[in-house]
Design an enzyme around this catalytic site. Sequence first.
Site, PDB file in Angstrom:
ATOM      1  N   LYS A  55      20.708  -5.685  58.053  1.00 16.34           N
ATOM      2  CA  LYS A  55      21.096  -6.635  57.005  1.00 16.34           C
ATOM      3  C   LYS A  55      22.015  -7.708  57.572  1.00 16.34           C
ATOM      4  CE  LYS A  55      20.612  -3.101  53.506  1.00 16.34           C
ATOM      5  NZ  LYS A  55      21.208  -1.886  52.972  1.00 16.34           N
ATOM      6  N   GLN A  99      26.580   0.599  50.653  1.00 16.90           N
ATOM      7  CA  GLN A  99      25.386   1.375  51.011  1.00 16.90           C
ATOM      8  C   GLN A  99      25.410   2.740  50.321  1.00 16.90           C
ATOM      9  OE1 GLN A  99      22.810   0.224  52.826  1.00 16.90           O
ATOM     10  NE2 GLN A  99      21.684   2.146  52.816  1.00 16.90           N
ATOM     11  N   ASP A 122      23.054  -6.038  44.741  1.00 16.21           N
ATOM     12  CA  ASP A 122      22.139  -4.916  44.571  1.00 16.21           C
ATOM     13  C   ASP A 122      21.648  -4.813  43.119  1.00 16.21           C
ATOM     14  OD1 ASP A 122      21.425  -3.354  46.777  1.00 16.21           O
ATOM     15  OD2 ASP A 122      23.423  -2.441  46.894  1.00 16.21           O
TER      16      ASP A 122
HETATM   17  N1  GUN Z   1      20.250   2.831  49.976  1.00 18.54           N
HETATM   18  C1  GUN Z   1      18.893   2.771  50.005  1.00 18.54           C
HETATM   19  N2  GUN Z   1      18.456   1.619  49.446  1.00 18.54           N
HETATM   20  C2  GUN Z   1      19.559   0.940  49.070  1.00 18.54           C
HETATM   21  C3  GUN Z   1      19.753  -0.332  48.447  1.00 18.54           C
HETATM   22  O1  GUN Z   1      18.813  -1.080  48.118  1.00 18.54           O
HETATM   23  N3  GUN Z   1      21.039  -0.674  48.233  1.00 18.54           N
HETATM   24  C4  GUN Z   1      22.081   0.127  48.565  1.00 18.54           C
HETATM   25  N4  GUN Z   1      23.308  -0.297  48.296  1.00 18.54           N
HETATM   26  N5  GUN Z   1      21.934   1.294  49.141  1.00 18.54           N
HETATM   27  C5  GUN Z   1      20.678   1.692  49.397  1.00 18.54           C
END
Ligand code: GUN
Length: 301
Positions: A55, A99, A122
Amino acid sequence: MTQAKLIDGKAFAVGLQQRVAAGVARLVAERGPKPGLATVLVGDDPASQVYVRSKGKLAAELGMASFDHRLPSTTTQAELLTVVRQLNADPAVHGILVQLPLPSHLDSAEVLLAIDPAKDVDGFHPMNVGRLASAAPGAPLDFPVPCTPLGCSMLLQDALGSMAGSTAVVIGRSNLVGRPVAQLLLRADCTVTIAHSKTKDLAGLCRTADIVVAAIGRPNFVRGDWIKPGATVIDVGINRIPADNGKTKLVGDVAFDEAVQVAGRITPVPGGVGPMTVACLMYNTLQEARRSAGLPFAAVA
Ligand code: GUN
């Protein structure tokens, strides 16, 4: 027997990234802020480390600032909330991603609630969950929408155009994928059923669907004879399983080799939904940076 057309998520994601990069350049040229994405990773789960690194790397490639926060697995709830509040207050940060999953001693609901809804790239804050749940059909998505569901919706829109009146079965009811995907399909005028582990005759239900979205997290769970001939299949699963050569391979939640013989269109794994998630995160970050500068929502997707 004709084979399904592949929905190339990788190619769509590259195009979306290019449009986001152009949007970032335009925003900065117009003296807007350089979009900033902050990621917060608690603990040292190797898969999460890979995701968070990718990311940050992509954000930099698209001209955004990225801020990486790595916290030890011993981090307390109060310490994590302090980091979130600092990021809320930092004008260089337009998007905050904590995350998931968090280590089990932490309360993720309280953490998500602490994120400023205007920086919630998110789309997991209850305010944004509620906005999606109450969005009128066809109304603009001028608030952050969870990235993987948004990616599924973009791919479906691109492949099918109007989905009005289509029947859709979403398998999986998670807050991350199943529920928000269902909301997006409802907004697109589909007739939506959310199936889950307690659903009776899941195979029979799937066979009624024009659109199947599989988000269960179980390798090759959806079989070819569950698919209505000509249906569109979106496979959200990313499962690593042993391969014949002694190594491992990635497979989806759908038995691809079977489903590809029956479906009209299908996303492969890898190269389907996966690349869309991170591209949509960048899209959401650009949109929040624009909004922070008082600029209108710009549909670059
Ligand atoms: N863990 C797996 N997919 C995601 C996501 O799209 N966002 C976040 N914050 N954690 C994740």
